[in-house]
Design an enzyme around this catalytic site. Structure first.
Site, PDB file in Angstrom:
ATOM      1  N   GLY A  81      47.140  73.998 127.274  1.00 31.19           N
ATOM      2  CA  GLY A  81      48.447  74.776 127.303  1.00 31.19           C
ATOM      3  C   GLY A  81      49.576  74.211 127.821  1.00 31.19           C
ATOM      4  O   GLY A  81      49.485  73.127 128.505  1.00 31.19           O
ATOM      5  N   GLY A  82      50.694  74.715 127.294  1.00 30.93           N
ATOM      6  CA  GLY A  82      52.059  74.225 128.253  1.00 30.93           C
ATOM      7  C   GLY A  82      52.604  73.034 127.266  1.00 30.93           C
ATOM      8  O   GLY A  82      52.124  72.572 126.307  1.00 30.93           O
ATOM      9  N   TYR A  86      54.403  64.888 133.475  1.00 25.70           N
ATOM     10  CA  TYR A  86      53.977  63.487 133.736  1.00 25.70           C
ATOM     11  C   TYR A  86      53.242  63.655 135.208  1.00 25.70           C
ATOM     12  O   TYR A  86      52.905  64.224 135.674  1.00 25.70           O
ATOM     13  CB  TYR A  86      55.429  62.982 134.502  1.00 25.70           C
ATOM     14  N   HIS A  87      52.160  62.460 134.659  1.00 27.74           N
ATOM     15  CA  HIS A  87      51.042  62.092 135.847  1.00 27.74           C
ATOM     16  C   HIS A  87      51.375  60.595 136.296  1.00 27.74           C
ATOM     17  O   HIS A  87      51.704  59.955 135.270  1.00 27.74           O
ATOM     18  CB  HIS A  87      49.749  62.341 135.457  1.00 27.74           C
ATOM     19  N   ALA A 147      52.413  71.372 138.987  1.00 25.71           N
ATOM     20  CA  ALA A 147      52.520  71.905 137.520  1.00 25.71           C
ATOM     21  C   ALA A 147      50.842  72.322 137.201  1.00 25.71           C
ATOM     22  O   ALA A 147      50.050  71.682 137.684  1.00 25.71           O
ATOM     23  CB  ALA A 147      52.774  70.830 136.555  1.00 25.71           C
ATOM     24  N   LEU A 148      50.850  73.381 136.320  1.00 29.56           N
ATOM     25  CA  LEU A 148      49.539  73.755 135.995  1.00 29.56           C
ATOM     26  C   LEU A 148      49.571  73.615 134.402  1.00 29.56           C
ATOM     27  O   LEU A 148      50.479  73.835 133.779  1.00 29.56           O
ATOM     28  CB  LEU A 148      49.159  75.070 136.196  1.00 29.56           C
ATOM     29  N   GLY A 149      48.519  73.114 133.712  1.00 28.73           N
ATOM     30  CA  GLY A 149      48.144  73.140 132.427  1.00 28.73           C
ATOM     31  C   GLY A 149      46.548  73.353 132.116  1.00 28.73           C
ATOM     32  O   GLY A 149      45.964  72.644 132.800  1.00 28.73           O
ATOM     33  N   CYS A 178      57.867  70.404 131.628  1.00 30.23           N
ATOM     34  CA  CYS A 178      57.239  71.760 131.225  1.00 30.23           C
ATOM     35  C   CYS A 178      58.202  72.366 130.190  1.00 30.23           C
ATOM     36  O   CYS A 178      57.900  73.714 130.103  1.00 30.23           O
ATOM     37  CB  CYS A 178      56.995  72.620 132.541  1.00 30.23           C
TER      38      CYS A 178
END
Length: 228
Positions: A81-82, A86-87, A147-149, A178
């Site tokens: 989701g989302g 960036y990682h 951040a969460l995804g 996001c």
């Protein structure tokens, strides 16, 4: 509303921690999918800890216009989701691979507990962090630090959280993080916290274990597609 501090489960279910070190994004993503598809009711939960090579990931409903100027950093469309995030090096990524049905946790509660674990981790260094309604993740002074995804398939989770420890934040200016234009981001080191994953990882895993009622044990890194 999310539960407050200390609202984690009290029973202890076994879970395996796997340290992947630094890896490209796609092989880890494919390994998560494979694990989730193959697991059954007896499969132990796992927490995968990794640092990724630079990559932008765009969620399954993500809008390409939020990727402003990726330059030499690849963009990968994924099944979480989302929107876009960036990682990269200096970011602690944890993928909880949990059976929510077995744990008796709904998706909203799952997200709340992850956020609370991050908030509690920051509290270990006397950094006050908060949630923001309608914008999952964790914030310090209006800037996003984690951040969460997530994705839930047949009651089992994959994807997870990205916690900025000590990273070059310039790539975030190449996107609307996001999906929010001009959203500020920050790293733990910028706030006076530790920059080393060796310092932060045990604290974060401990708080995740408390929130989900897990008894953690270590295991080897999982096999990744293309490296077996």
């Amino acid at each position: 509303m999310c539960p407050g501090r200390g609202a984690g489960a009290v029973s202890r279910a076994p879970a395996i921690v796997r340290l992947l070190e630094r890896q490209p994004y796609v092989p880890v993503w494919r390994a998560m999918q494979r694990f989730t598809d193959a697991r059954d009711a007896q499969t132990s939960d796992e927490l995968w800890v990794v640092e990724h090579d630079p990559v932008f990931t765009l969620g399954q409903a993500g809008k390409p216009e939020h990727v402003l100027a990726p330059g030499d950093i690849p963009v990968v469309q994924v099944d979480r989701g989302g929107q876009v995030t960036y990682h990269g090096p200096g970011q602690l990524v944890v993928y909880p691979l949990l059976d929510l049905v077995r744990l008796g946790i709904g998706v909203r509660d799952y997200v709340c507990r992850i956020e609370q674990a991050i908030i509690d981790t920051l509290g270990d260094w006397n950094i006050e962090a908060v949630r923001r309604d309608g914008a999952p993740g964790v914030y310090v002074n209006e800037a996003k630090i984690a951040a969460l995804g997530i994705r839930v398939r047949r009651g089992r989770t994959f994807h997870g959280l990205a916690f900025n420890l000590a990273m070059d934040l310039e790539p975030f200016r190449r996107i609307n993080p996001c999906g929010y234009a001009d959203l500020q981001v920050v790293s733990l080191a910028d706030l006076g916290g530790p920059s080393s994953p060796a310092a932060v990882t045990p604290a974060l895993l401990g708080h995740l274990a408390a929130q989900f009622g897990l008894a953690l044990d270590s295991g080897p890194a999982p096999p990744l597609p293309g490296t077996e």
